[in-house]
Design a protein around this motif. Structure first.
Motif, PDB file in Angstrom:
ATOM      1  N   PHE A  18      32.090  58.008 -93.575  1.00  0.00           N
ATOM      2  CA  PHE A  18      32.933  58.817 -93.499  1.00  0.00           C
ATOM      3  C   PHE A  18      32.607  60.328 -93.392  1.00  0.00           C
ATOM      4  O   PHE A  18      32.162  60.748 -94.514  1.00  0.00           O
ATOM      5  N   PRO A  19      32.317  60.851 -92.620  1.00  0.00           N
ATOM      6  CA  PRO A  19      31.555  62.185 -92.347  1.00  0.00           C
ATOM      7  C   PRO A  19      33.022  62.793 -92.579  1.00  0.00           C
ATOM      8  O   PRO A  19      34.033  62.739 -92.802  1.00  0.00           O
ATOM      9  N   ILE A  20      32.475  63.749 -93.389  1.00  0.00           N
ATOM     10  CA  ILE A  20      33.309  65.485 -93.491  1.00  0.00           C
ATOM     11  C   ILE A  20      33.676  66.241 -92.412  1.00  0.00           C
ATOM     12  O   ILE A  20      32.763  66.179 -91.354  1.00  0.00           O
ATOM     13  N   THR A  21      34.773  66.690 -92.606  1.00  0.00           N
ATOM     14  CA  THR A  21      35.117  67.646 -91.506  1.00  0.00           C
ATOM     15  C   THR A  21      35.139  69.503 -92.689  1.00  0.00           C
ATOM     16  O   THR A  21      35.268  69.540 -93.700  1.00  0.00           O
ATOM     17  N   ILE A  22      35.013  70.432 -91.972  1.00  0.00           N
ATOM     18  CA  ILE A  22      34.877  71.693 -92.813  1.00  0.00           C
ATOM     19  C   ILE A  22      36.189  72.636 -92.740  1.00  0.00           C
ATOM     20  O   ILE A  22      36.571  73.393 -93.519  1.00  0.00           O
ATOM     21  N   SER A  23      37.173  71.745 -91.617  1.00  0.00           N
ATOM     22  CA  SER A  23      38.331  72.688 -91.895  1.00  0.00           C
ATOM     23  C   SER A  23      39.184  71.315 -92.002  1.00  0.00           C
ATOM     24  O   SER A  23      38.764  69.794 -91.336  1.00  0.00           O
ATOM     25  N   ARG A  24      40.770  71.353 -91.892  1.00  0.00           N
ATOM     26  CA  ARG A  24      41.886  70.178 -92.370  1.00  0.00           C
ATOM     27  C   ARG A  24      42.046  69.304 -90.723  1.00  0.00           C
ATOM     28  O   ARG A  24      41.594  68.279 -90.656  1.00  0.00           O
ATOM     29  N   ASN A  25      41.676  70.223 -89.475  1.00  0.00           N
ATOM     30  CA  ASN A  25      41.435  69.261 -88.158  1.00  0.00           C
ATOM     31  C   ASN A  25      40.410  70.023 -87.478  1.00  0.00           C
ATOM     32  O   ASN A  25      40.447  69.873 -86.606  1.00  0.00           O
ATOM     33  N   GLY A  26      39.162  70.488 -88.614  1.00  0.00           N
ATOM     34  CA  GLY A  26      38.460  70.735 -87.737  1.00  0.00           C
ATOM     35  C   GLY A  26      37.329  69.386 -87.419  1.00  0.00           C
ATOM     36  O   GLY A  26      37.861  67.648 -87.663  1.00  0.00           O
ATOM     37  N   PRO A  27      36.045  69.970 -86.847  1.00  0.00           N
ATOM     38  CA  PRO A  27      35.125  68.640 -86.231  1.00  0.00           C
ATOM     39  C   PRO A  27      34.964  67.945 -86.820  1.00  0.00           C
ATOM     40  O   PRO A  27      34.549  67.795 -88.205  1.00  0.00           O
ATOM     41  N   LYS A  28      34.110  66.593 -86.500  1.00  0.00           N
ATOM     42  CA  LYS A  28      33.639  65.846 -87.753  1.00  0.00           C
ATOM     43  C   LYS A  28      32.367  66.273 -87.994  1.00  0.00           C
ATOM     44  O   LYS A  28      31.410  66.747 -86.728  1.00  0.00           O
ATOM     45  N   SER A  29      31.556  65.798 -88.840  1.00  0.00           N
ATOM     46  CA  SER A  29      30.108  66.503 -89.025  1.00  0.00           C
ATOM     47  C   SER A  29      29.005  65.486 -88.534  1.00  0.00           C
ATOM     48  O   SER A  29      29.212  64.528 -88.626  1.00  0.00           O
ATOM     49  N   PHE A  30      28.512  65.934 -87.795  1.00  0.00           N
ATOM     50  CA  PHE A  30      27.110  65.277 -87.637  1.00  0.00           C
ATOM     51  C   PHE A  30      25.516  65.364 -87.519  1.00  0.00           C
ATOM     52  O   PHE A  30      26.137  66.850 -88.458  1.00  0.00           O
ATOM     53  N   PRO A  31      24.488  64.211 -87.872  1.00  0.00           N
ATOM     54  CA  PRO A  31      24.056  65.655 -88.452  1.00  0.00           C
ATOM     55  C   PRO A  31      22.761  66.383 -87.789  1.00  0.00           C
ATOM     56  O   PRO A  31      23.427  67.039 -86.483  1.00  0.00           O
ATOM     57  N   TRP A  32      22.239  67.242 -88.626  1.00  0.00           N
ATOM     58  CA  TRP A  32      21.853  68.031 -88.055  1.00  0.00           C
ATOM     59  C   TRP A  32      19.631  67.661 -88.409  1.00  0.00           C
ATOM     60  O   TRP A  32      19.437  67.600 -88.956  1.00  0.00           O
TER      61      TRP A  32
END
Length: 149
Positions: A18-32
């Motif tokens: 389950f990826p995280i999002t920075i804001s409610r409707n923001g994009p899903k986080s991906f690896p850096w």
């Protein structure tokens, strides 16, 4: 690197990661990815921890390299329940940390930075500035400056 991204995408589609999002409707986080470092993001759940371990195992097998869990860190948001964090820590075998520390000499922030967070950089610059001023006042520097005109 493409393989690890594909594995994460597949785990997300299977609803294991389950990826995280920075804001409610923001994009899903991906690896850096940066040189030989990897930063992964996910929710603090048993399922996500299992998916992370599986992905890292496949990554290790594909590249013939191993993740150094002694150097690894896991950071949880302030609203993460302590029991969830402890479950993830025990599954992953990675130590818990309050921050990422420094990377290439610069602090990496987990929350809003403060003036104190930048004091190290300011102190470092202040120690180097007197030497720079002395250099600018030297005769050799002044001659080089004149030659460039």
């Amino acid at each position: 690197m493409e393989r690890i991204l594909r594995n994460i995408d597949q785990a997300v589609l299977r609803k294991e990661w389950f990826p995280i999002t920075i804001s409610r409707n923001g994009p899903k986080s991906f690896p850096w990815f940066f040189v030989d470092d990897l930063t992964l993001f996910g929710r603090a759940t048993k399922k996500s921890s299992e998916a992370i371990l599986t992905t890292l195992e496949e990554f290790n097998n594909a590249l013939g390299q191993k993740v150094n869990f002694k150097k690894s860190k896991v950071i949880f948001s302030s609203n993460c329940h302590e029991d969830w964090a402890n479950t993830c820590i025990s599954m992953l075998g990675i130590r818990k940390s309050k921050d990422f520390g420094k990377y290439l000499g610069f602090p990496i922030f987990h929350k809003s930075p403060t003036n104190r967070d930048f004091q190290l950089i300011i102190d470092s610059m202040n120690t180097k500035l007197p030497g720079l001023k002395e250099l600018e006042q030297s005769e050799v520097y002044q001659l080089q400056k004149l030659k460039k005109r």
